[in-house]
Motif scaffolding. Structure first.
Motif, mmCIF file in Angstrom:
data_model
loop_
_atom_site.group_PDB
_atom_site.id
_atom_site.type_symbol
_atom_site.label_atom_id
_atom_site.label_comp_id
_atom_site.label_asym_id
_atom_site.label_seq_id
_atom_site.Cartn_x
_atom_site.Cartn_y
_atom_site.Cartn_z
ATOM 1 N N ALA A 156 0.834 -1.209 0.000
ATOM 2 C CA ALA A 156 0.000 0.000 0.000
ATOM 3 C C ALA A 156 0.857 1.242 0.000
ATOM 4 O O ALA A 156 0.575 2.241 -0.696
ATOM 5 N N PHE A 157 1.939 1.179 0.765
ATOM 6 C CA PHE A 157 2.834 2.332 0.802
ATOM 7 C C PHE A 157 3.508 2.532 -0.543
ATOM 8 O O PHE A 157 3.714 3.678 -1.001
ATOM 9 N N ASN A 158 3.829 1.458 -1.223
ATOM 10 C CA ASN A 158 4.442 1.572 -2.543
ATOM 11 C C ASN A 158 3.457 2.200 -3.563
ATOM 12 O O ASN A 158 3.853 3.004 -4.420
ATOM 13 N N LYS A 159 2.186 1.803 -3.512
ATOM 14 C CA LYS A 159 1.192 2.370 -4.442
ATOM 15 C C LYS A 159 1.027 3.873 -4.219
ATOM 16 O O LYS A 159 0.948 4.674 -5.163
ATOM 17 N N GLU A 160 0.985 4.266 -2.947
ATOM 18 C CA GLU A 160 0.828 5.683 -2.637
ATOM 19 C C GLU A 160 2.031 6.490 -3.105
ATOM 20 O O GLU A 160 1.915 7.604 -3.645
ATOM 21 N N LEU A 161 3.184 5.905 -2.953
ATOM 22 C CA LEU A 161 4.405 6.592 -3.377
ATOM 23 C C LEU A 161 4.451 6.715 -4.896
ATOM 24 O O LEU A 161 4.808 7.774 -5.442
ATOM 25 N N ASN A 162 4.050 5.677 -5.618
ATOM 26 C CA ASN A 162 4.023 5.746 -7.092
ATOM 27 C C ASN A 162 3.007 6.770 -7.577
ATOM 28 O O ASN A 162 3.252 7.484 -8.566
ATOM 29 N N MET A 163 1.887 6.881 -6.899
ATOM 30 C CA MET A 163 0.856 7.863 -7.295
ATOM 31 C C MET A 163 1.381 9.275 -7.121
ATOM 32 O O MET A 163 1.171 10.151 -7.990
ATOM 33 N N LYS A 164 2.086 9.556 -6.050
ATOM 34 C CA LYS A 164 2.629 10.888 -5.830
ATOM 35 C C LYS A 164 3.704 11.228 -6.868
ATOM 36 O O LYS A 164 3.824 12.364 -7.317
ATOM 37 N N LEU A 165 4.480 10.233 -7.240
ATOM 38 C CA LEU A 165 5.503 10.472 -8.261
ATOM 39 C C LEU A 165 4.855 10.801 -9.612
ATOM 40 O O LEU A 165 5.319 11.684 -10.352
ATOM 41 N N MET A 166 3.772 10.099 -9.965
ATOM 42 C CA MET A 166 3.101 10.369 -11.238
ATOM 43 C C MET A 166 2.473 11.731 -11.239
ATOM 44 O O MET A 166 2.542 12.475 -12.234
ATOM 45 N N MET A 167 1.878 12.149 -10.090
ATOM 46 C CA MET A 167 1.273 13.477 -10.015
ATOM 47 C C MET A 167 2.354 14.573 -10.125
ATOM 48 O O MET A 167 2.142 15.610 -10.751
#
Length: 375
Positions: free
Chosen positions: A357-368
């Motif tokens: 879950a932490f990895n998904k959140e981190l990837n989403m912030k990088l894409m934004m």
């Protein structure tokens, strides 16, 4: 090549009348060789030491002629026998005269007419009495004493018929003659003044005592007759005793402790040594032998070091396992908990694995963030 070792023989059970250090002239070399000499019966026994139970050589006085001074050398005298003469040398002038007196008494069965003190004459008379009794006891039916002027023949001495009748042997009991008892008491006054010994007849017992009062030495002997069921001290009306210990106790009690049993301590050598003869003087030299202790073996030394050396603790490092996919490292797995407990002070600083879950959140912030930068 070393000289052959002299043969040794064990002395027979014959009473000793006199002893001391004498030097004897050898037949071949004509040199004087020192021995501890003992006059036993009518024979001179030459020993290595005073404690040696064996002798190297002996001279019989059966064919005794005379004993005369030798003026060529100090303190020396000539023992003349029918078989030949022997030159002997004493340690002092007084010792030489005493040797001459005792040898003459035993050889001729008479006390010599010499300048002796009353005590010395009394000792010679005791020796004469003991020697006459010994000769009478050991003489067989076919052998008899010859007149003194023509020499005499003495049969071989036999062992005394005296047998111990008790198992509780006393420490003050000595199998010695009357003369030896007096000498033993005189030389060991500090250890006691009374001893028990076999009587001259070989069948009974005797008590010998010595008292030194000022300049007077008083020696007495008491007869103890062996009975069927005990012993009888032949004094006054006779005192009956059941054991040897009771005999000694009575003498102590009746004299109120003035008489004390003679208990001589036995001396033992504490160093290993050998006696060697000096090539020039012929004297005996006691050489001490040093006994070196063996060093420990290599194996024992290593064992001792291993026991004494401290044990170094083994440090266990935690092992981290990784999953590999196409050669790329993935999430690390935590180390074995057992190993981590043993090596707790040395735990690794590696961060624990991230959750999905932490990895998904981190990837989403990088894409934004990338989208904002592109705009």
């Amino acid at each position: 090549m070393a000289s052959p070792r002299p043969a040794r023989h064990r002395a027979l059970l014959v009473p000793g009348y006199y002893d001391g250090y004498l030097q004897k002239q050898e037949t071949k070399s004509k040199k004087l060789k020192g021995f501890w000499t003992v006059l036993r019966g009518n024979e001179l026994f030459f020993q290595m030491t005073s404690r040696d139970p064996t002798y190297i050589e002996k001279i019989s006085l059966d064919n005794f002629v005379s004993v005369e001074n030798d003026e060529s050398q100090k303190n020396s005298f000539i023992l003349k026998l029918k078989s030949g003469d022997t030159k002997l040398q004493a340690v002092s002038l007084e010792a030489r005269e005493e040797w001459k007196g005792f040898i003459h008494t035993v050889g001729r069965l008479e006390v010599p007419d010499m300048d002796f003190l009353p005590g010395q004459i009394h000792r010679l008379q005791d020796v004469l009495e003991e020697e006459v009794k010994r000769c009478q006891k050991t003489a067989s039916s076919s052998l008899s004493l010859s007149p003194p002027q023509s020499g005499r023949t003495t049969p071989e001495p036999v062992q005394s018929d005296y047998d111990d009748v008790e198992n509780d042997q006393l420490s003050c009991f000595y199998k010695i003659s009357r003369v030896e008892a007096q000498t033993l008491l005189e030389k060991n006054v500090e250890f006691g003044n009374m001893l028990m010994r076999p009587s001259s007849d070989g069948q009974n017992l005797s008590i010998s005592t010595l008292q030194a009062l000022k300049n007077n030495v008083i020696v007495k002997h008491y007869r103890v007759r062996c009975a069927d069921n005990g012993y009888v001290i032949e004094i006054e009306d006779g005192i009956f005793c059941k054991s040897r210990q009771e005999i000694v106790d009575i003498f102590i009690e009746r004299t109120k402790g003035v008489l004390k049993p003679l208990e001589v301590t036995t001396d033992y050598e504490i160093n290993l040594s050998i006696a060697q003869e000096d090539a020039e003087s012929g004297e005996l030299i006691h050489q001490k032998i040093h006994t070196a202790t063996q060093s420990p073996t290599k194996t024992s030394t290593e064992l001792v070091k291993a026991k004494l050396s401290p044990k170094i603790p083994v440090i266990l490092k935690p092992k981290v396992k990784y999953l590999h996919d196409n050669g790329n490292p993935k999430e690390p797995l935590p180390a074995d908990p057992k190993i981590c407990q043993q090596a707790k002070p040395f735990q690794s600083n590696t961060l624990p694995a991230l959750t999905s879950a932490f990895n998904k959140e981190l990837n989403m912030k990088l894409m934004m963030r990338r989208t904002a930068m592109c705009d």
